[in-house]
Design an enzyme around this catalytic site. Structure first.
Site, PDB file in Angstrom:
ATOM      1  N   SER A 123      89.039  45.436  48.629  1.00 46.16           N
ATOM      2  CA  SER A 123      90.105  46.023  47.802  1.00 46.16           C
ATOM      3  C   SER A 123      89.614  46.223  46.374  1.00 46.16           C
ATOM      4  CB  SER A 123      91.297  45.074  47.812  1.00 46.16           C
ATOM      5  OG  SER A 123      92.230  45.445  46.838  1.00 46.16           O
ATOM      6  N   TYR A 148      95.619  36.424  46.746  1.00 44.29           N
ATOM      7  CA  TYR A 148      95.216  37.517  47.631  1.00 44.29           C
ATOM      8  C   TYR A 148      93.903  38.136  47.133  1.00 44.29           C
ATOM      9  CZ  TYR A 148      94.694  42.135  49.578  1.00 44.29           C
ATOM     10  OH  TYR A 148      94.146  43.250  50.165  1.00 44.29           O
ATOM     11  N   LYS A 152      89.862  38.077  48.684  1.00 46.52           N
ATOM     12  CA  LYS A 152      88.985  39.229  48.948  1.00 46.52           C
ATOM     13  C   LYS A 152      87.644  39.046  48.233  1.00 46.52           C
ATOM     14  CE  LYS A 152      91.543  41.680  51.652  1.00 46.52           C
ATOM     15  NZ  LYS A 152      91.154  41.984  53.028  1.00 46.52           N
TER      16      LYS A 152
HETATM   17  P1  NAD Z   1      98.627  45.220  57.906  1.00 45.63           P
HETATM   18  O1  NAD Z   1      99.341  43.942  57.634  1.00 45.63           O
HETATM   19  O2  NAD Z   1      99.421  46.387  58.332  1.00 45.63           O
HETATM   20  O3  NAD Z   1      97.486  44.975  58.992  1.00 45.63           O
HETATM   21  C1  NAD Z   1      96.831  43.748  59.147  1.00 45.63           C
HETATM   22  C2  NAD Z   1      96.849  43.395  60.635  1.00 45.63           C
HETATM   23  O4  NAD Z   1      96.179  42.156  60.803  1.00 45.63           O
HETATM   24  C3  NAD Z   1      98.266  43.233  61.184  1.00 45.63           C
HETATM   25  O5  NAD Z   1      98.405  43.995  62.363  1.00 45.63           O
HETATM   26  C4  NAD Z   1      98.386  41.730  61.458  1.00 45.63           C
HETATM   27  O6  NAD Z   1      99.237  41.466  62.553  1.00 45.63           O
HETATM   28  C5  NAD Z   1      96.954  41.354  61.717  1.00 45.63           C
HETATM   29  N1  NAD Z   1      96.658  39.942  61.416  1.00 45.63           N
HETATM   30  C6  NAD Z   1      97.047  39.238  60.343  1.00 45.63           C
HETATM   31  N2  NAD Z   1      96.578  37.969  60.421  1.00 45.63           N
HETATM   32  C7  NAD Z   1      95.881  37.883  61.581  1.00 45.63           C
HETATM   33  C8  NAD Z   1      95.176  36.835  62.218  1.00 45.63           C
HETATM   34  N3  NAD Z   1      95.104  35.602  61.689  1.00 45.63           N
HETATM   35  N4  NAD Z   1      94.581  37.101  63.411  1.00 45.63           N
HETATM   36  C9  NAD Z   1      94.666  38.336  63.960  1.00 45.63           C
HETATM   37  N5  NAD Z   1      95.322  39.351  63.415  1.00 45.63           N
HETATM   38  C10 NAD Z   1      95.922  39.139  62.226  1.00 45.63           C
HETATM   39  O7  NAD Z   1      97.776  45.556  56.592  1.00 45.63           O
HETATM   40  P2  NAD Z   1      96.965  46.873  56.220  1.00 45.63           P
HETATM   41  O8  NAD Z   1      97.631  47.498  55.063  1.00 45.63           O
HETATM   42  O9  NAD Z   1      96.685  47.663  57.427  1.00 45.63           O
HETATM   43  O10 NAD Z   1      95.636  46.207  55.674  1.00 45.63           O
HETATM   44  C11 NAD Z   1      94.491  46.027  56.476  1.00 45.63           C
HETATM   45  C12 NAD Z   1      93.407  45.384  55.668  1.00 45.63           C
HETATM   46  O11 NAD Z   1      93.120  46.181  54.520  1.00 45.63           O
HETATM   47  C13 NAD Z   1      93.775  43.998  55.110  1.00 45.63           C
HETATM   48  O12 NAD Z   1      92.640  43.179  55.177  1.00 45.63           O
HETATM   49  C14 NAD Z   1      94.156  44.281  53.683  1.00 45.63           C
HETATM   50  O13 NAD Z   1      93.955  43.177  52.845  1.00 45.63           O
HETATM   51  C15 NAD Z   1      93.198  45.399  53.341  1.00 45.63           C
HETATM   52  N6  NAD Z   1      93.660  46.235  52.232  1.00 45.63           N
HETATM   53  C16 NAD Z   1      94.893  46.834  52.315  1.00 45.63           C
HETATM   54  C17 NAD Z   1      95.335  47.619  51.254  1.00 45.63           C
HETATM   55  C18 NAD Z   1      96.704  48.261  51.287  1.00 45.63           C
HETATM   56  O14 NAD Z   1      97.170  48.700  50.237  1.00 45.63           O
HETATM   57  N7  NAD Z   1      97.370  48.378  52.431  1.00 45.63           N
HETATM   58  C19 NAD Z   1      94.525  47.808  50.145  1.00 45.63           C
HETATM   59  C20 NAD Z   1      93.278  47.195  50.108  1.00 45.63           C
HETATM   60  C21 NAD Z   1      92.842  46.413  51.163  1.00 45.63           C
HETATM   61  C1  WQD Z   2     101.850  50.661  42.674  1.00 46.66           C
HETATM   62  C2  WQD Z   2     102.582  50.921  41.377  1.00 46.66           C
HETATM   63  C3  WQD Z   2     103.885  49.077  40.544  1.00 46.66           C
HETATM   64  C4  WQD Z   2     106.903  49.038  43.702  1.00 46.66           C
HETATM   65  C5  WQD Z   2      98.708  46.414  45.513  1.00 46.66           C
HETATM   66  C6  WQD Z   2      97.750  45.255  45.530  1.00 46.66           C
HETATM   67  C7  WQD Z   2      96.362  45.750  45.746  1.00 46.66           C
HETATM   68  C8  WQD Z   2      96.275  46.653  46.976  1.00 46.66           C
HETATM   69  C9  WQD Z   2      97.341  47.705  46.988  1.00 46.66           C
HETATM   70  C10 WQD Z   2      95.601  45.391  48.859  1.00 46.66           C
HETATM   71  C11 WQD Z   2     102.514  49.742  40.415  1.00 46.66           C
HETATM   72  C12 WQD Z   2     104.763  50.257  40.878  1.00 46.66           C
HETATM   73  C13 WQD Z   2     105.797  49.360  42.934  1.00 46.66           C
HETATM   74  C14 WQD Z   2     108.209  49.269  43.181  1.00 46.66           C
HETATM   75  C15 WQD Z   2     107.204  50.145  41.167  1.00 46.66           C
HETATM   76  N1  WQD Z   2      96.483  45.935  48.178  1.00 46.66           N
HETATM   77  N2  WQD Z   2     105.938  49.908  41.684  1.00 46.66           N
HETATM   78  N3  WQD Z   2     108.311  49.831  41.926  1.00 46.66           N
HETATM   79  O1  WQD Z   2     100.116  46.942  42.761  1.00 46.66           O
HETATM   80  O2  WQD Z   2      98.576  48.936  42.696  1.00 46.66           O
HETATM   81  O3  WQD Z   2      98.325  47.294  44.466  1.00 46.66           O
HETATM   82  O4  WQD Z   2      98.614  47.128  46.744  1.00 46.66           O
HETATM   83  O5  WQD Z   2      94.451  45.165  48.560  1.00 46.66           O
HETATM   84  O6  WQD Z   2      95.553  44.645  45.853  1.00 46.66           O
HETATM   85  O7  WQD Z   2      97.835  44.588  44.293  1.00 46.66           O
HETATM   86  O8  WQD Z   2     100.277  48.763  44.526  1.00 46.66           O
HETATM   87  O9  WQD Z   2     102.110  49.917  45.652  1.00 46.66           O
HETATM   88  O10 WQD Z   2     102.496  47.557  44.818  1.00 46.66           O
HETATM   89  O11 WQD Z   2     102.294  49.417  43.189  1.00 46.66           O
HETATM   90  O12 WQD Z   2     107.355  50.644  40.050  1.00 46.66           O
HETATM   91  O13 WQD Z   2     109.235  48.975  43.800  1.00 46.66           O
HETATM   92  O14 WQD Z   2     103.971  51.121  41.659  1.00 46.66           O
HETATM   93  O15 WQD Z   2     104.311  48.479  39.351  1.00 46.66           O
HETATM   94  O16 WQD Z   2     102.378  50.260  39.124  1.00 46.66           O
HETATM   95  P1  WQD Z   2      99.344  47.949  43.477  1.00 46.66           P
HETATM   96  P2  WQD Z   2     101.851  48.875  44.645  1.00 46.66           P
END
Ligand code: NAD
Ligand code: WQD
Length: 336
Positions: A123, A148, A152
């Site tokens: 991330s 979190y 990472k």
């Molecule tokens: P998500 O929660 O939709 O998907 C994660 C999946 O992992 C889920 O299906 C959950 O059931 C499964 N899971 C959780 N714990 C588990 C365990 N102990 N064993 C087996 N399965 C397990 O999340 P996502 O948004 O698809 O994110 C996927 C990955 O990408 C995560 O590692 C997240 O940290 C990373 N990531 C997400 C974002 C984002 O904004 N969505 C941004 C950066 C990084």
């Molecule tokens: C985006 C913008 C909020 C909700 C997070 C994690 C990051 C990554 C992605 C996994 C921000 C604003 C949000 C609302 C708002 N995840 N907002 N009203 O914070 O950039 O990132 O998710 O790795 O690690 O920190 O994403 O979608 O939460 O927010 O105004 O109800 O929207 O303040 O500026 P963020 P977000």
């Protein structure tokens, strides 16, 4: 065959779809704590291809041993983890357990099985609070504001040390910026449980009438319009980036890539664009800043373009159109 951990989740399901469309065979493991089996069934329908699904936890070493002995797995895409920032502050041990211990168990099981190729979901949060924008992969990781983000960073450090200690490993760390959108079919997408933490699912739930109004967290930031700016990218572009990143696994080493568009969008710009593209009215108000939010960050995505031939193809209008298509076809997500 590729093992996809967390393949029933939001990003994992889109990656499974792109893997199948690129001709790969896929085994998904997921404990369904935040995923939906229905997403896998829909991926099968969209692609007209089969996915092997095994229900289990990445912290369960016996389960992982069984998976690696049963299937001829060549490489792993590791999405499984917990991702809610505020929950990580209240339940830090749970986050370190799943994200760090879970990854260690996976690495140990891979080692035992002689598999050493992995793509990891990292991330942009690992750049930390003090980094200058745009974020470039050559910058050092920074201090994270929450467990979190720290988890990472820890996993990235574990992979860095592993690649240094054992030259058989090929490891790709993909640092996602802000993935939004849904597959163009509108049949798979983001289905958060409870009140969404992230902006786009919150907006789409307001648009569909599940939530009354959006609160924009802060409008006094030093940005173009006072609201925070982020680098939103389409989840299908992100999924395609994963498929392309498999090419790096041919040569042992550690490779880190930003996956983003390189273009910051403010919260207010997102709200106005959503109204325009989806042709819906969104009720919103300005509220207090959210703890831990940074004013603005976005990717320098040139390394992924140069080495992977990857670049985000879908623009903001496509991200919004596809989000709205998914949300309006499935107002209550996979339970609709
Ligand atoms: P998500 O929660 O939709 O998907 C994660 C999946 O992992 C889920 O299906 C959950 O059931 C499964 N899971 C959780 N714990 C588990 C365990 N102990 N064993 C087996 N399965 C397990 O999340 P996502 O948004 O698809 O994110 C996927 C990955 O990408 C995560 O590692 C997240 O940290 C990373 N990531 C997400 C974002 C984002 O904004 N969505 C941004 C950066 C990084
Ligand atoms: C985006 C913008 C909020 C909700 C997070 C994690 C990051 C990554 C992605 C996994 C921000 C604003 C949000 C609302 C708002 N995840 N907002 N009203 O914070 O950039 O990132 O998710 O790795 O690690 O920190 O994403 O979608 O939460 O927010 O105004 O109800 O929207 O303040 O500026 P963020 P977000």
């Amino acid at each position: 065959m590729i093992l996809v951990t967390g393949g029933a989740g939001y990003i994992g399901s889109h990656a499974v779809l792109e893997l199948l469309n690129s001709g790969y065979e896929v085994v998904v493991i997921d404990n369904l704590s935040n995923g939906a089996l229905e997403s896998i069934e829909r991926v099968e329908r969209i692609t007209n291809k089969k996915v092997i699904f095994e229900h289990g936890d990445i912290r369960d070493s016996a389960f992982l041993k069984y998976i690696f002995s049963k299937y001829a797995i060549l490489s792993v895409m590791h999405f499984a983890g917990l991702k809610a920032v505020s929950e990580s502050v209240s339940s830090p041990l749970q986050y370190y357990d799943v994200n760090v211990t879970g990854t260690l168990e996976l690495i140990k099981a891979m080692s035992t099985a002689g598999i050493n190729k992995i793509v990891f979901s990292s991330s942009a949060t690992v750049y930390g609070e003090a980094a200058t924008v745009p974020y470039v992969e050559s910058m050092p990781r920074g201090q994270s504001a929450n467990p979190y983000g720290a988890s990472k960073g820890m996993v990235e450090q574990i992979f860095t040390d592993l690649a240094r200690a054992d030259e058989r490993w090929s490891i790709v760390l993909l640092r996602y910026f802000n993935p939004i959108g849904a597959h163009e079919s509108g049949d798979i997408g983001e289905d958060p449980k409870g009140v969404p933490n992230n902006l786009m699912p919150y907006i789409s739930q307001v648009a569909v009438g599940i939530r009354e109004k959006l609160t924009i967290f802060g409008n006094d930031y030093p940005t173009r319009d006072g609201t925070c700016e982020r680098d939103y990218l389409h989840v299908s572009d992100l999924a395609e980036g994963h498929v392309l990143s498999l090419s790096m696994l041919k040569t042992p080493g550690l490779y880190t890539f930003n996956l983003g568009t390189g273009k910051p969008i403010s919260v207010l710009e997102m709200v106005l664009a959503f109204q325009r593209v989806a042709k819906v009215e969104l009720k919103y108000e300005f509220g207090k800043r959210r703890d831990g939010d940074l004013p603005a960050f976005w990717a320098d995505a040139s390394k992924a373009k140069e080495l992977l031939g990857w670049e985000a193809k879908r623009d903001l209008a496509a991200m919004i159109k596809d989000t709205w298509n998914w949300q309006s076809k499935n107002p209550n997500g996979y339970n609709s």
